[in-house]
Design an enzyme around this catalytic site. Structure first.
Site, PDB file in Angstrom:
ATOM      1  N   ASP A 199     -36.457 -15.198 -29.012  1.00 51.71           N
ATOM      2  CA  ASP A 199     -36.299 -16.435 -29.765  1.00 51.71           C
ATOM      3  C   ASP A 199     -35.017 -17.106 -29.265  1.00 51.71           C
ATOM      4  OD1 ASP A 199     -35.634 -18.396 -31.554  1.00 51.71           O
ATOM      5  OD2 ASP A 199     -35.920 -17.184 -33.365  1.00 51.71           O
ATOM      6  N   LYS A 225     -33.149 -28.760 -31.370  1.00 46.08           N
ATOM      7  CA  LYS A 225     -31.839 -28.090 -31.324  1.00 46.08           C
ATOM      8  C   LYS A 225     -31.169 -28.290 -29.958  1.00 46.08           C
ATOM      9  CE  LYS A 225     -33.165 -24.453 -34.590  1.00 46.08           C
ATOM     10  NZ  LYS A 225     -32.491 -24.763 -35.843  1.00 46.08           N
TER      11      LYS A 225
HETATM   12  N1  PLP Z   1     -35.170 -19.001 -35.002  1.00 46.10           N
HETATM   13  C1  PLP Z   1     -33.850 -19.269 -35.037  1.00 46.10           C
HETATM   14  C2  PLP Z   1     -32.886 -18.283 -34.439  1.00 46.10           C
HETATM   15  C3  PLP Z   1     -33.400 -20.464 -35.607  1.00 46.10           C
HETATM   16  O1  PLP Z   1     -32.100 -20.722 -35.629  1.00 46.10           O
HETATM   17  C4  PLP Z   1     -34.348 -21.365 -36.159  1.00 46.10           C
HETATM   18  C5  PLP Z   1     -33.907 -22.587 -36.828  1.00 46.10           C
HETATM   19  O2  PLP Z   1     -32.809 -22.691 -37.331  1.00 46.10           O
HETATM   20  C6  PLP Z   1     -35.713 -21.039 -36.075  1.00 46.10           C
HETATM   21  C7  PLP Z   1     -36.083 -19.840 -35.499  1.00 46.10           C
HETATM   22  C8  PLP Z   1     -36.761 -21.961 -36.609  1.00 46.10           C
HETATM   23  O3  PLP Z   1     -36.767 -23.153 -35.884  1.00 46.10           O
HETATM   24  P1  PLP Z   1     -37.698 -24.370 -36.296  1.00 46.10           P
HETATM   25  O4  PLP Z   1     -37.455 -24.609 -37.763  1.00 46.10           O
HETATM   26  O5  PLP Z   1     -37.248 -25.489 -35.429  1.00 46.10           O
HETATM   27  O6  PLP Z   1     -39.097 -23.956 -36.035  1.00 46.10           O
END
Ligand code: PLP
Length: 405
Positions: A199, A225
């Protein structure tokens, strides 16, 4: 490292930093980054000048749009050094990318197989695996963290067995900004024939990613992001793995032939991209990538590291300060608590002075429960933040503490 002129030039590209009437300071970049004018204008231009669907018609607008969309896919391929264009799948975000993988892989997970995650994952990288494990009667195993917030690699190695089918781990944790040793994890996992999902949500705008060099099976991230539009994510997967995936959603755009006897599906990437995609977002992404390439991820990384080190240095002077964690594994995110102060109270007061920070559990309740805390205050930096902003933040932080103590 950026010069003063470069920082000025960078900040000028972000309209919100100029038009913001309250002159606020934005330190919530781990939640989402602000957008540069070139991304905003490209999206506007698409809607004003060549709005059309993709892969549906033979007219000139469709051709135009399709070319732009595929150009973005190509740029993303270069950006993370994927081997094939077909390995780049458009999704709605990291959350959907992980859910897609969990859905498609469920077919191959049998009773008593193991899936491994860590204690520090975002809910998006916990719940899909919890649900899959429950549905398939598989085991979800969790790598613990040590007192420095780092993964306990000794325990991880013990957890890996021939029953391990997948390990899913963040590259950088969203709670504390800790850089996980993913090279080591990928090598160990592959020795046990396990797939590895990284991730990359908190790494993608900060660290140069080379998926071929990493040799991970999947790398997922959200475009919002990394200075791009919301509602768009990327799933990188090795072609040989994605080729085995069944379709995730079914509908237009992912078929070769449909009749009532049998449907024949398209190949990659379209097999996993049913329905009209976020065309405007995908086209806008190109400009976000250009920004990162032009200023260089290496330079961005060293500048954000400088901001982080400076923030750690001055915050460490505060009485009752607990920083999670003051070590060399930290990147662009600083999480802290101050003795006898609730993170919400501090966050709300800072907001009164125009300072945006994140408070609470950051969608990572298990690690907060493990540390027996109800959350932290998290500040996170982007390429447009400055040392001066950290000084202002510090000044108002002291003011807030005078009120709260
Ligand atoms: N994984 C991590 C490490 C994150 O920081 C985030 C969002 O803050 C996500 C997953 C989920 O991302 P999204 O809400 O853009 O799908």
């Amino acid at each position: 490292m950026f010069s003063y002129e470069e920082i000025k030039q960078i900040r000028n590209q972000f309209p919100i930093l100029k038009t913001n009437e309250t002159n606020s300071i934005y330190f919530d970049n781990a939640a989402t980054t602000q957008k540069p004018v070139q991304v905003i204008n490209t999206i506007k231009k698409y809607y004003c000048n060549f709005n059309s669907n993709v892969n549906r018609s033979v007219h000139f607008l469709d051709n135009f749009t399709n070319n732009y969309l595929e150009l973005s896919r190509k740029q993303l391929k270069y950006f993370i050094n994927a081997k094939y264009r077909e390995e780049i799948i458009f999704t709605t975000g990291t959350t959907e990318s992980i859910n897609l993988i969990a859905f498609c892989i469920s077919k191959f997970i049998k009773k008593s197989d193991d899936i491994i995650i860590s204690h520090s994952e975002h809910h998006s990288n916990i719940i899909p695996w919890q649900v899959l494990s429950q549905n398939n009667k598989a085991n979800l195993k969790v790598i613990p963290v040590n007192s420095e917030g780092e993964l306990n690699i000794r325990v991880f190695k013990k957890l890996m067995t021939k029953k391990t089918k997948l390990i899913s781990i963040s590259h950088v944790t969203n709670t504390f900004g800790i850089l996980n040793p993913i090279n080591k994890i990928i090598k160990t996992a592959h020795k046990h024939n396990s797939l590895v999902l990284i991730d990359g949500s908190q790494a993608i705008s900060h660290i140069t990613i080379d998926v071929q060099n990493l040799d991970c099976d999947f790398y997922v991230f959200s475009i919002h992001k990394m200075y791009g539009p919301t509602g768009l994510g990327i799933l990188y997967g090795k072609k040989k793995v994605l080729d085995k995936f069944p379709p995730y959603k079914c509908g237009g755009g992912m078929i070769e032939k449909v009749n009532f006897k049998k449907t024949r599906f398209s190949g990659l990437p379209f097999k996993l991209e049913a329905g009209t995609p976020n065309i405007a977002g995908i086209i806008g992404t190109n400009k976000a990538l250009q920004l990162l390439v032009n200023y260089s991820i290496i330079k961005i990384n060293s500048y954000e590291t400088k901001l982080l080190k400076y923030a750690i240095k001055i915050l460490s002077n505060i009485n009752g300060m607990k920083i999670y964690y003051n070590n060399s594994k930290l990147t662009k995110i600083l999480s802290f608590n101050i003795e006898n102060i609730h993170s919400f109270d501090l966050g709300k007061l800072l907001n009164n002075y125009g300072i945006a920070v994140r408070t609470g559990t950051h969608c990572a309740q298990p690690i907060m429960e493990y540390l027996k805390i109800n959350g932290t205050i998290r500040i996170s930096f982007a390429m447009y933040n400055t040392i001066e902003e950290i000084d202002i933040f510090y000044k108002y932080l002291i003011k807030c503490l005078d009120i709260l103590r």
